[in-house]
Design a protein around this motif. Structure first.
Motif, PDB file in Angstrom:
ATOM      1  N   GLY A 193       0.858  -1.040   0.096  1.00 12.80           N
ATOM      2  CA  GLY A 193       0.015  -0.104  -0.034  1.00 12.80           C
ATOM      3  C   GLY A 193       0.738   1.121   0.146  1.00 12.80           C
ATOM      4  O   GLY A 193       2.011   1.261  -0.338  1.00 12.80           O
ATOM      5  N   SER A 194       0.244   2.266   0.223  1.00  8.88           N
ATOM      6  CA  SER A 194       1.050   3.792   0.257  1.00  8.88           C
ATOM      7  C   SER A 194       1.921   3.893   1.388  1.00  8.88           C
ATOM      8  O   SER A 194       2.543   5.048   1.217  1.00  8.88           O
ATOM      9  CB  SER A 194      -0.366   4.702   0.260  1.00  8.88           C
ATOM     10  OG  SER A 194      -1.027   4.695   1.611  1.00  8.88           O
ATOM     11  N   ALA A 195       2.225   3.067   2.226  1.00  9.35           N
ATOM     12  CA  ALA A 195       3.055   3.351   3.410  1.00  9.35           C
ATOM     13  C   ALA A 195       4.564   2.928   3.007  1.00  9.35           C
ATOM     14  O   ALA A 195       5.555   3.226   3.661  1.00  9.35           O
ATOM     15  CB  ALA A 195       2.553   2.529   4.969  1.00  9.35           C
ATOM     16  N   ALA A 196       4.540   2.434   1.628  1.00  5.79           N
ATOM     17  CA  ALA A 196       5.872   1.963   1.180  1.00  5.79           C
ATOM     18  C   ALA A 196       6.031   2.710  -0.248  1.00  5.79           C
ATOM     19  O   ALA A 196       5.114   2.707  -0.856  1.00  5.79           O
ATOM     20  CB  ALA A 196       5.946   0.739   1.129  1.00  5.79           C
ATOM     21  N   ARG A 197       7.485   2.934  -0.492  1.00  9.59           N
ATOM     22  CA  ARG A 197       7.799   3.225  -1.684  1.00  9.59           C
ATOM     23  C   ARG A 197       8.439   2.191  -2.341  1.00  9.59           C
ATOM     24  O   ARG A 197       9.677   1.639  -1.650  1.00  9.59           O
ATOM     25  CB  ARG A 197       8.716   4.506  -1.744  1.00  9.59           C
ATOM     26  CG  ARG A 197       8.924   5.173  -2.950  1.00  9.59           C
ATOM     27  CD  ARG A 197       9.501   6.568  -2.921  1.00  9.59           C
ATOM     28  NE  ARG A 197       9.943   6.939  -3.985  1.00  9.59           N
ATOM     29  CZ  ARG A 197      10.565   8.229  -4.418  1.00  9.59           C
ATOM     30  NH1 ARG A 197      10.837   8.985  -3.471  1.00  9.59           N
ATOM     31  NH2 ARG A 197      10.720   8.453  -5.596  1.00  9.59           N
ATOM     32  N   VAL A 198       8.150   1.671  -3.476  1.00  5.09           N
ATOM     33  CA  VAL A 198       8.987   0.649  -4.012  1.00  5.09           C
ATOM     34  C   VAL A 198       9.365   1.018  -5.450  1.00  5.09           C
ATOM     35  O   VAL A 198       9.047   1.700  -6.124  1.00  5.09           O
ATOM     36  CB  VAL A 198       7.870  -0.646  -4.563  1.00  5.09           C
ATOM     37  CG1 VAL A 198       8.494  -1.696  -5.067  1.00  5.09           C
ATOM     38  CG2 VAL A 198       7.068  -0.967  -3.135  1.00  5.09           C
ATOM     39  N   VAL A 199      10.974   0.760  -5.663  1.00  8.12           N
ATOM     40  CA  VAL A 199      11.644   1.229  -6.554  1.00  8.12           C
ATOM     41  C   VAL A 199      12.622  -0.073  -7.101  1.00  8.12           C
ATOM     42  O   VAL A 199      12.759  -1.031  -6.432  1.00  8.12           O
ATOM     43  CB  VAL A 199      12.475   2.464  -6.220  1.00  8.12           C
ATOM     44  CG1 VAL A 199      11.536   3.817  -5.978  1.00  8.12           C
ATOM     45  CG2 VAL A 199      13.527   2.214  -5.295  1.00  8.12           C
ATOM     46  N   ALA A 200      13.126   0.177  -8.250  1.00  9.96           N
ATOM     47  CA  ALA A 200      14.194  -0.545  -8.831  1.00  9.96           C
ATOM     48  C   ALA A 200      15.567  -0.507  -7.858  1.00  9.96           C
ATOM     49  O   ALA A 200      15.683   0.861  -7.569  1.00  9.96           O
ATOM     50  CB  ALA A 200      14.464  -0.191 -10.231  1.00  9.96           C
ATOM     51  N   PRO A 201      16.290  -1.433  -7.959  1.00 13.33           N
ATOM     52  CA  PRO A 201      17.348  -1.575  -6.869  1.00 13.33           C
ATOM     53  C   PRO A 201      18.386  -0.104  -7.210  1.00 13.33           C
ATOM     54  O   PRO A 201      19.047   0.462  -6.608  1.00 13.33           O
ATOM     55  CB  PRO A 201      18.171  -2.592  -7.188  1.00 13.33           C
ATOM     56  CG  PRO A 201      16.986  -3.675  -7.505  1.00 13.33           C
ATOM     57  CD  PRO A 201      16.057  -2.892  -8.196  1.00 13.33           C
ATOM     58  N   SER A 202      18.490   0.051  -8.669  1.00  9.01           N
ATOM     59  CA  SER A 202      19.205   0.958  -9.161  1.00  9.01           C
ATOM     60  C   SER A 202      18.896   2.599  -8.700  1.00  9.01           C
ATOM     61  O   SER A 202      19.625   3.460  -8.721  1.00  9.01           O
ATOM     62  CB  SER A 202      19.413   1.101 -10.728  1.00  9.01           C
ATOM     63  OG  SER A 202      18.237   1.372 -11.270  1.00  9.01           O
ATOM     64  N   ALA A 203      17.750   2.563  -8.350  1.00 14.35           N
ATOM     65  CA  ALA A 203      17.109   3.966  -7.777  1.00 14.35           C
ATOM     66  C   ALA A 203      17.102   4.107  -6.231  1.00 14.35           C
ATOM     67  O   ALA A 203      16.897   5.248  -5.836  1.00 14.35           O
ATOM     68  CB  ALA A 203      15.503   4.108  -8.341  1.00 14.35           C
ATOM     69  N   VAL A 204      17.610   3.340  -5.529  1.00 15.18           N
ATOM     70  CA  VAL A 204      17.539   3.373  -4.100  1.00 15.18           C
ATOM     71  C   VAL A 204      18.486   4.579  -3.474  1.00 15.18           C
ATOM     72  O   VAL A 204      17.946   5.409  -3.072  1.00 15.18           O
ATOM     73  CB  VAL A 204      17.830   2.189  -3.401  1.00 15.18           C
ATOM     74  CG1 VAL A 204      18.131   2.255  -1.979  1.00 15.18           C
ATOM     75  CG2 VAL A 204      16.936   1.175  -3.760  1.00 15.18           C
ATOM     76  N   ALA A 205      19.959   4.667  -3.947  1.00 14.41           N
ATOM     77  CA  ALA A 205      20.570   5.707  -3.607  1.00 14.41           C
ATOM     78  C   ALA A 205      20.176   6.998  -4.071  1.00 14.41           C
ATOM     79  O   ALA A 205      19.975   8.041  -3.337  1.00 14.41           O
ATOM     80  CB  ALA A 205      22.094   5.296  -4.061  1.00 14.41           C
ATOM     81  N   ARG A 250       8.361   7.212  -8.850  1.00 15.13           N
ATOM     82  CA  ARG A 250       7.522   6.678  -7.635  1.00 15.13           C
ATOM     83  C   ARG A 250       6.931   5.529  -8.083  1.00 15.13           C
ATOM     84  O   ARG A 250       6.160   5.478  -9.308  1.00 15.13           O
ATOM     85  CB  ARG A 250       6.811   7.830  -6.983  1.00 15.13           C
ATOM     86  CG  ARG A 250       7.598   9.010  -6.531  1.00 15.13           C
ATOM     87  CD  ARG A 250       6.619   9.985  -5.873  1.00 15.13           C
ATOM     88  NE  ARG A 250       5.953   9.334  -4.772  1.00 15.13           N
ATOM     89  CZ  ARG A 250       6.595   9.283  -3.458  1.00 15.13           C
ATOM     90  NH1 ARG A 250       7.511   9.806  -3.360  1.00 15.13           N
ATOM     91  NH2 ARG A 250       5.546   8.840  -2.818  1.00 15.13           N
ATOM     92  N   THR A 251       6.814   4.517  -7.318  1.00 10.61           N
ATOM     93  CA  THR A 251       5.611   3.436  -7.583  1.00 10.61           C
ATOM     94  C   THR A 251       4.548   3.296  -6.454  1.00 10.61           C
ATOM     95  O   THR A 251       3.744   3.106  -6.771  1.00 10.61           O
ATOM     96  CB  THR A 251       6.430   2.098  -7.319  1.00 10.61           C
ATOM     97  OG1 THR A 251       7.246   2.095  -8.584  1.00 10.61           O
ATOM     98  CG2 THR A 251       5.661   0.976  -7.964  1.00 10.61           C
ATOM     99  N   GLY A 252       5.177   3.703  -5.135  1.00  7.75           N
ATOM    100  CA  GLY A 252       4.434   3.916  -4.033  1.00  7.75           C
ATOM    101  C   GLY A 252       4.008   5.422  -3.721  1.00  7.75           C
ATOM    102  O   GLY A 252       4.653   5.921  -4.561  1.00  7.75           O
ATOM    103  N   THR A 253       3.352   5.579  -2.583  1.00  4.88           N
ATOM    104  CA  THR A 253       3.174   6.956  -2.293  1.00  4.88           C
ATOM    105  C   THR A 253       3.698   7.259  -0.853  1.00  4.88           C
ATOM    106  O   THR A 253       3.027   8.213  -0.238  1.00  4.88           O
ATOM    107  CB  THR A 253       1.554   7.366  -2.460  1.00  4.88           C
ATOM    108  OG1 THR A 253       0.902   6.443  -1.860  1.00  4.88           O
ATOM    109  CG2 THR A 253       1.389   7.340  -4.143  1.00  4.88           C
TER     110      THR A 253
END
Length: 194
Positions: free
Chosen positions: A51-63, A73-76
């Motif tokens: 749900g919206s409590a998490a932001r989900v990204v590709a590993p290359s985008a974490v830093a 953004r994938t989550g909010t």
């Protein structure tokens, strides 16, 4: 439940199974979570599960996200401000965690979730980060049930474990074991030998 309220966590490595189970428990407890997931399919599943409590990204985008960049953004969840710092980092291995160390708050915790974390490497990283008050520990999962996995020998407890059981151990090390660092906790139904 607000057990992890005001906690900011990053979960990197394998987002399926154990990583997703950790993220779910954190979100259920009120934490703000940044989760890295390798494939678009895994990211979509994670968004649905978290749900919206998490932001989900590709590993290359974490830093980039942690540095305040503009990764898509994938989550909010609450990861909008630049220069984010996390107090909890869950990573599958030291090489995955090392680039993110500048984003871990002093006094935070790192838990490695690889089935084979080298105890000497865990202790070395723990010693390296002790001056910052960052605790480093590892869970060593084994005999964990995975979708589509073939038959495996059962451990002494007579059953396969679940990702949720590994998540509970990882969260214990991250949030409850506040005087523990450099430790490796087998979560394998008794398979490991001392």
């Amino acid at each position: 439940m607000t057990k992890y309220a005001r906690r900011r966590a990053v979960v990197v490595g394998e987002a399926g199974g154990i990583g997703l189970a950790i993220a779910k428990r954190l979100v259920e407890g009120g934490a703000s979570v940044l989760l890295a997931a390798r494939t678009a399919e895994t990211r979509a599943l994670a968004v649905t599960e978290l749900g919206s409590a998490a932001r989900v990204v590709a590993p290359s985008a974490v830093a980039e996200v942690l540095a305040g960049g503009t990764a898509p953004r994938t989550g909010t969840g609450g990861h909008d401000r630049p220069g984010l710092r996390a107090d909890l980092l869950f990573a599958d291995a030291i090489p995955t965690a090392r680039p993110l160390l500048p984003y871990v708050e002093d006094g935070g915790a790192i838990v490695l979730t690889s089935p084979t974390p080298c105890p000497d490497a865990v202790r070395a990283l723990a010693a390296e980060l002790a001056a910052r008050g960052i605790r480093v520990n590892a869970v060593a999962p084994g005999c964990i049930e995975a979708p589509g996995s073939g038959a495996v020998p059962l451990p002494p407890l007579g059953r396969l474990g679940a990702a949720e059981e590994v998540a509970r151990a990882a969260l214990f090390l991250a949030t409850e074991a506040t005087f523990t660092t450099g430790a490796r906790l087998p979560v394998d139904g008794g398979l490991a030998r001392p």
